[in-house]
Design a protein around this motif. Sequence first.
Motif, short mmCIF file in Angstrom:
data_model
loop_
_atom_site.label_atom_id
_atom_site.label_comp_id
_atom_site.label_asym_id
_atom_site.label_seq_id
_atom_site.Cartn_x
_atom_site.Cartn_y
_atom_site.Cartn_z
N ALA A 139 0.69 -1.42 -0.25
CA ALA A 139 0.32 0.39 0.37
C ALA A 139 0.50 1.31 -0.38
O ALA A 139 0.82 2.13 -0.86
N LEU A 140 2.43 1.00 0.62
CA LEU A 140 3.03 2.44 0.49
C LEU A 140 4.40 1.44 0.40
O LEU A 140 5.17 1.04 0.86
N GLN A 141 5.26 3.05 0.21
CA GLN A 141 6.24 2.63 -0.37
C GLN A 141 7.22 3.60 0.01
O GLN A 141 7.12 5.10 -0.52
N VAL A 142 8.06 3.95 0.92
CA VAL A 142 9.08 5.29 1.90
C VAL A 142 10.28 4.38 0.86
O VAL A 142 10.90 3.90 1.05
N LYS A 143 10.72 5.66 0.46
CA LYS A 143 12.34 5.36 -0.38
C LYS A 143 13.33 6.17 -0.18
O LYS A 143 12.87 7.19 -1.21
N PHE A 163 11.64 2.02 4.00
CA PHE A 163 10.03 1.18 4.64
C PHE A 163 8.48 0.99 3.46
O PHE A 163 8.57 2.24 3.10
N ASP A 164 8.69 0.13 3.87
CA ASP A 164 6.86 -0.27 3.14
C ASP A 164 6.18 -1.03 3.77
O ASP A 164 6.45 -1.51 4.85
N VAL A 165 4.65 -0.90 3.58
CA VAL A 165 3.35 -1.30 4.46
C VAL A 165 2.63 -1.90 3.35
O VAL A 165 1.99 -1.64 2.14
N LYS A 166 2.51 -3.37 3.87
CA LYS A 166 1.73 -4.16 3.02
C LYS A 166 0.18 -3.52 3.37
O LYS A 166 -0.28 -3.37 3.97
N LYS A 167 -0.25 -4.18 2.00
CA LYS A 167 -2.12 -4.08 1.80
C LYS A 167 -2.80 -4.82 3.20
O LYS A 167 -2.58 -5.78 3.14
N GLY A 182 14.10 12.27 -1.66
CA GLY A 182 12.88 11.21 -1.51
C GLY A 182 11.51 10.57 -2.44
O GLY A 182 11.49 11.70 -3.41
N GLU A 183 11.55 9.35 -2.21
CA GLU A 183 10.29 9.67 -3.10
C GLU A 183 8.96 8.19 -2.01
O GLU A 183 9.85 7.37 -2.12
N ILE A 184 7.72 8.43 -2.43
CA ILE A 184 6.53 8.34 -1.61
C ILE A 184 5.66 7.76 -2.61
O ILE A 184 5.58 8.30 -3.67
N PHE A 185 5.37 5.85 -2.98
CA PHE A 185 4.45 5.80 -3.62
C PHE A 185 3.16 5.08 -2.87
O PHE A 185 2.94 4.68 -1.39
N VAL A 186 2.15 5.58 -3.06
CA VAL A 186 1.21 4.83 -2.88
C VAL A 186 -0.15 4.00 -3.54
O VAL A 186 0.25 4.47 -4.82
N ASN A 187 -0.06 2.86 -3.49
CA ASN A 187 -0.35 1.90 -4.53
C ASN A 187 0.34 1.77 -6.02
O ASN A 187 -0.01 1.74 -6.69
N ALA A 191 -10.22 6.23 2.11
CA ALA A 191 -9.53 7.07 2.12
C ALA A 191 -8.35 4.21 1.88
O ALA A 191 -9.82 4.05 3.09
N ASP A 192 -7.61 4.50 1.10
CA ASP A 192 -6.99 3.43 1.03
C ASP A 192 -6.40 3.01 2.57
O ASP A 192 -6.04 2.31 3.08
N LEU A 193 -5.82 3.63 2.57
CA LEU A 193 -4.26 4.17 3.46
C LEU A 193 -4.56 4.99 4.21
O LEU A 193 -4.97 6.27 4.12
#
Length: 234
Positions: free
Chosen positions: A6-10, A27-31, A61-66, A156-158
């Motif tokens: 669900a979330l990737q913080v890089k 860090f990563d957060v699983k759905k 840095g980069e942040i990905f949501v879904n 919201a998903d997250l």
Amino acid sequence: MNQSLALQVKNLHKEYPGVEVIKNISFDVKKNNIHAFLGPNGAGKSTTMRIISGLLPASSGEIFVNDKLIDTNPAYCHQNIGFLPENLPLYQDMSVEEYLVFVRNIHTIKTHDKTIDFETIIKRCGLDKVRNKLIRKLSKGYKQRVGIAQTLSYDADLIILDEPLVGLDPNAISEIRELILDLKERHTVLLSTHQLHEVDLLCDEITIINNGKILINAKKGELELEKYFKENVH
């Protein structure tokens, strides 16, 4: 990209002149997990959550949501992140229901795509008896319920919760804890706290941060939290 995340913080970094607050963390957060973001006061938890939620710019840095990069998909990410800060600025002279409708209407893109079932949200968050009360007349526990409900009012998903149990009485803590556990059924939860026992009761995975750096990412049960904190968090 990993569709189960669900979330990737890089390599997230945040600094002010002369001060590094967040130091290239990842860090990563699983759905459909409840993920603890754990650390002492001043570790960088709230700053990280504010950056993820779009309330504060990162230095790099980069942040990905879904799997979507926030920088290039800001509208999508805004609609899919619900944020409850530690001190939520609720509109005190609105009723509970008026406030939830107000929040829903701000997020017009999402609500054009989905029908929001307010009755389900109000009942799910235990707000049915106070739906017509002014927010300023509610206890802190009920205000926290309203805060969680506003993150659900645009589906919201997250869901990001910053210290949601601080300052509550034991009964309210128990009730909010059950509500957070219920969220996992349809949402992913990133929960910041410095309370170790709440992590044991609520969370599936853990990221520990200290002095702006990630110390460890682990699944629940992979480390003895109290022992780890005594040995590594200073």
